[in-house]
Write an enzyme that holds these catalytic residues in place. Sequence first.
Site, PDB file in Angstrom:
ATOM      1  N   ASP A  32       0.838  -1.308   0.179  1.00  0.00           N
ATOM      2  CA  ASP A  32       0.080  -0.150   0.191  1.00  0.00           C
ATOM      3  C   ASP A  32       0.995   1.212  -0.285  1.00  0.00           C
ATOM      4  OD1 ASP A  32      -2.056  -1.774   0.076  1.00  0.00           O
ATOM      5  OD2 ASP A  32      -2.832  -1.168   2.076  1.00  0.00           O
ATOM      6  N   ALA A  33       2.077   1.202   0.637  1.00  0.00           N
ATOM      7  CA  ALA A  33       2.835   2.348   0.858  1.00  0.00           C
ATOM      8  C   ALA A  33       3.428   2.759  -0.497  1.00  0.00           C
ATOM      9  CB  ALA A  33       4.089   2.165   1.908  1.00  0.00           C
ATOM     10  N   TYR A  35       2.082   1.723  -3.506  1.00  0.00           N
ATOM     11  CA  TYR A  35       1.116   2.398  -4.322  1.00  0.00           C
ATOM     12  C   TYR A  35       0.765   3.778  -3.833  1.00  0.00           C
ATOM     13  CZ  TYR A  35      -3.764   2.827  -6.034  1.00  0.00           C
ATOM     14  OH  TYR A  35      -4.717   3.043  -6.566  1.00  0.00           O
ATOM     15  N   ASP A  36       0.667   4.304  -2.777  1.00  0.00           N
ATOM     16  CA  ASP A  36       0.397   5.455  -2.462  1.00  0.00           C
ATOM     17  C   ASP A  36       1.503   6.474  -2.750  1.00  0.00           C
ATOM     18  OD1 ASP A  36      -1.903   4.724  -1.209  1.00  0.00           O
ATOM     19  OD2 ASP A  36      -1.174   4.974   0.803  1.00  0.00           O
ATOM     20  N   SER A  81     -13.853   7.747  -2.449  1.00  0.00           N
ATOM     21  CA  SER A  81     -12.582   7.164  -1.884  1.00  0.00           C
ATOM     22  C   SER A  81     -12.287   8.353  -0.657  1.00  0.00           C
ATOM     23  CB  SER A  81     -11.557   7.145  -2.817  1.00  0.00           C
ATOM     24  OG  SER A  81     -10.179   6.424  -2.125  1.00  0.00           O
ATOM     25  N   GLU A 115     -11.957   7.793  13.784  1.00  0.00           N
ATOM     26  CA  GLU A 115     -12.094   6.486  13.827  1.00  0.00           C
ATOM     27  C   GLU A 115     -11.232   5.619  13.279  1.00  0.00           C
ATOM     28  OE1 GLU A 115     -16.381   6.693  12.542  1.00  0.00           O
ATOM     29  OE2 GLU A 115     -15.732   6.009  10.719  1.00  0.00           O
ATOM     30  N   LYS A 117      -9.517   3.117  10.359  1.00  0.00           N
ATOM     31  CA  LYS A 117      -9.643   3.111   8.958  1.00  0.00           C
ATOM     32  C   LYS A 117      -9.188   1.401   8.808  1.00  0.00           C
ATOM     33  CE  LYS A 117      -8.268   4.590   4.405  1.00  0.00           C
ATOM     34  NZ  LYS A 117      -8.248   3.315   3.582  1.00  0.00           N
ATOM     35  N   ASP A 119      -9.166  -2.187   6.912  1.00  0.00           N
ATOM     36  CA  ASP A 119      -8.449  -2.365   5.754  1.00  0.00           C
ATOM     37  C   ASP A 119      -9.122  -3.579   5.226  1.00  0.00           C
ATOM     38  OD1 ASP A 119      -6.665  -2.152   3.579  1.00  0.00           O
ATOM     39  OD2 ASP A 119      -5.000  -3.078   4.705  1.00  0.00           O
ATOM     40  N   ARG A 138     -17.912  -1.475  -4.334  1.00  0.00           N
ATOM     41  CA  ARG A 138     -17.545   0.099  -4.835  1.00  0.00           C
ATOM     42  C   ARG A 138     -17.319  -0.052  -6.258  1.00  0.00           C
ATOM     43  NH1 ARG A 138     -13.084   3.628  -2.212  1.00  0.00           N
ATOM     44  NH2 ARG A 138     -11.667   2.083  -3.246  1.00  0.00           N
ATOM     45  N   GLU A 182     -17.345  -1.596   5.633  1.00  0.00           N
ATOM     46  CA  GLU A 182     -16.111  -2.289   5.056  1.00  0.00           C
ATOM     47  C   GLU A 182     -16.357  -4.005   5.667  1.00  0.00           C
ATOM     48  OE1 GLU A 182     -14.310  -0.194   3.856  1.00  0.00           O
ATOM     49  OE2 GLU A 182     -12.308  -1.057   3.412  1.00  0.00           O
ATOM     50  N   TYR A 234     -19.768   2.518   8.548  1.00  0.00           N
ATOM     51  CA  TYR A 234     -19.330   3.945   9.003  1.00  0.00           C
ATOM     52  C   TYR A 234     -19.975   5.112   8.117  1.00  0.00           C
ATOM     53  CZ  TYR A 234     -16.273   2.187   5.147  1.00  0.00           C
ATOM     54  OH  TYR A 234     -15.611   1.676   4.057  1.00  0.00           O
ATOM     55  N   LYS A 322      -2.727   8.139   7.181  1.00  0.00           N
ATOM     56  CA  LYS A 322      -2.424   6.849   7.214  1.00  0.00           C
ATOM     57  C   LYS A 322      -1.273   6.596   8.192  1.00  0.00           C
ATOM     58  CE  LYS A 322      -3.253   4.704   3.632  1.00  0.00           C
ATOM     59  NZ  LYS A 322      -3.716   4.290   2.395  1.00  0.00           N
ATOM     60  N   CYS A 416      19.144 -24.312 -12.913  1.00  0.00           N
ATOM     61  CA  CYS A 416      18.327 -24.526 -11.803  1.00  0.00           C
ATOM     62  C   CYS A 416      18.744 -25.095 -10.706  1.00  0.00           C
ATOM     63  CB  CYS A 416      17.358 -25.582 -12.531  1.00  0.00           C
ATOM     64  SG  CYS A 416      16.090 -26.367 -10.984  1.00  0.00           S
ATOM     65  N   CYS A 419      17.691 -28.963  -9.981  1.00  0.00           N
ATOM     66  CA  CYS A 419      18.067 -30.203 -11.061  1.00  0.00           C
ATOM     67  C   CYS A 419      19.289 -29.915 -11.997  1.00  0.00           C
ATOM     68  CB  CYS A 419      16.734 -30.340 -11.719  1.00  0.00           C
ATOM     69  SG  CYS A 419      16.617 -29.125 -13.259  1.00  0.00           S
ATOM     70  N   CYS A 434      13.364 -22.793 -14.954  1.00  0.00           N
ATOM     71  CA  CYS A 434      13.784 -24.235 -15.164  1.00  0.00           C
ATOM     72  C   CYS A 434      13.311 -24.854 -16.467  1.00  0.00           C
ATOM     73  CB  CYS A 434      13.707 -24.799 -13.929  1.00  0.00           C
ATOM     74  SG  CYS A 434      14.068 -26.591 -14.147  1.00  0.00           S
ATOM     75  N   CYS A 440      13.053 -32.459 -13.416  1.00  0.00           N
ATOM     76  CA  CYS A 440      13.099 -31.454 -12.279  1.00  0.00           C
ATOM     77  C   CYS A 440      12.516 -32.041 -10.858  1.00  0.00           C
ATOM     78  CB  CYS A 440      13.245 -29.929 -12.579  1.00  0.00           C
ATOM     79  SG  CYS A 440      13.394 -28.857 -11.134  1.00  0.00           S
TER      80      CYS A 440
END
Length: 575
Positions: A32-33, A35-36, A81, A115, A117, A119, A138, A182, A234, A322, A416, A419, A434, A440
């Site tokens: 998530d971090a 992505y943000d 969002s 409140e 959040k 996940d 959503r 949620e 919520y 966050k 590999c 093998c 491989c 293998c």
Amino acid sequence: MDKVAKEYWEKLKRLEELDEAYYTNDSPLLSDAQYDELRREIEAFEQAHPELITVQSATRKVGSKPAKGFRTIVHHVPMLSLTNAMTDEDVADFITRVRNFLSIPDSEVLEILAEPKIDGLSCSLYYEGGELIYAATRGDGETGEDITDNVRTIESIPQNLSNRKGASAALSIPDKIEIRGEIYMDRDDFAALNAAQQKVGGKVFANPRNAAAGSVRQLDAAITAARPLKFFGYALGLHSHEFAATQDGINQALKEWGFSQAEPRKLCRNLGDIFEYYHMVETIRPDLKYDIDGVVYKVNRLDYQTRLGFIARAPRWAVAHKFAAQQAHTIVRDITVQVGRTGALTPVAELEPITVGGVVVGRATLHNRDEIERKDIRIGDHVIVQRAGDVIPQIVAVVMDQRPADSSKFIFPDHCPACGARAVRHADEVVTKCTGGLSCPAQAVERLKHFVSRLGFDIEGLGAKIIEEFYQDQFITNPAEIFTLEARDAHSITPLRKRAGWGDLSAKNLFAAIDARRSISLHRFIYALGIPQVGESTAKKLAAHYRNFSDLRTSLQSAQDQESAAFAELLEISD
Ligand code: IVH
């Protein structure tokens, strides 16, 4: 296209790809971090170059298009969002913006409801006359997926709303109301589900959020029913009459009507209260039963909320604060390479064990060759590891100034490790594979596990551990040998019933379980073969189309000629 436009466009594409993986396939590609961070980069780009913004910009929309296979539902009021605040300063800016917008002087208190959040997977429940009519995801914010049948199996979602005895008349239930909240899974339930999934060779989820999303977005509600899902309410969408003056009042009403809510919540009167709440929740976060990824601050008065309204994809009256991803500093003791069922080589960092956010981490996936090169991770390096709700920890970065003087680049094997066959990487792929195929041992064992897994032959008593043991002892080295096991055992000088941990009865039971699977449905058989890209749903489609194995085999052989009618027929099958 000039350089800036190209860079912006590439970031948008990447975001779209990540959104699709996260929302449609329930399999995030990044934490998530991370992505943000990308989202913030795009937002910064758009601020600096507003001329580049297009209507389609991924930052203007929420979530992703509904997946195929579900009916769609248009939300009465769009599902939005939240804007993210990463720092205390961002939070202070939010309060200032709200005060300025509403012209509230500093001398006057502005109540903010804080409140957790949660996940999970956001969901809209529509009730008419107190009765649950439908439930939707959503989706893209305007249109979601119809998950009514699945949601009806979730115990904490009331099918009918009624005021509890003694409730104040003011909280009377609107005739039409959309309740937002949620769907989530408790951490313990998630761990138990994954353990059970692993045992039967089913899908193992990366984190409770994905487990919740994957469990809800099942075309078969019976699967959802077997999953331990919960719901917190919520917020509201459409409601045919007002019954509360504050966000807190909405929460109270939801509670009256039988919805659970995330705790703890706090009515804050100033920034001091807000930050105190944030730090308190951060401290108790590891002890909560469920994952949260931050806290949400909402302007408490609903008349203020109405005046503040919305911008782009989020309300102006709320913000998500966050938590920073949980990180720790440790050392890479070794880099090993695992071989999967399809031969993919996955490098893994073996770490000096370290506690990150309450969980001991000893290994981190390095994904593939490019990832090691990009981050230049070497044996002996000091690294920052991160858990961000995800179960698979990631290495964020190498602490370069602590790199041992004698360290050298990790050389990705071209053979590999299991093998010794050549390992190759095709031009347009990130994975190195491989080439040993069934010779293998690593691939052979993984394929056997897949063959007997829950969606394949599903042979009771022949789980992953037993398969490994039998393969090691050369009892079973390929799928066909499963079915000759009993006959061979009869002549063996070391019969199964004499092996440690086995007896007459357990051996007989296993042979009976194998016998029970001498005939199985075609889709299970196709799935068990482990053809790349052919999972449960594709196997079902192929089985429904070709009906029997001999037709399937003949047709697919012919289909190798791309000019053939058989090839055209294959393309006709959906997906
Ligand atoms: S209020 C108009 N409250 O976080 C927006 N959302 O990242 C109303 N979420 O889409 C949302 N916990 O799915 C709200 N206590 C909470 C929440 C919460 C989790 C989710 C929600 C939202 C997402 C934004």
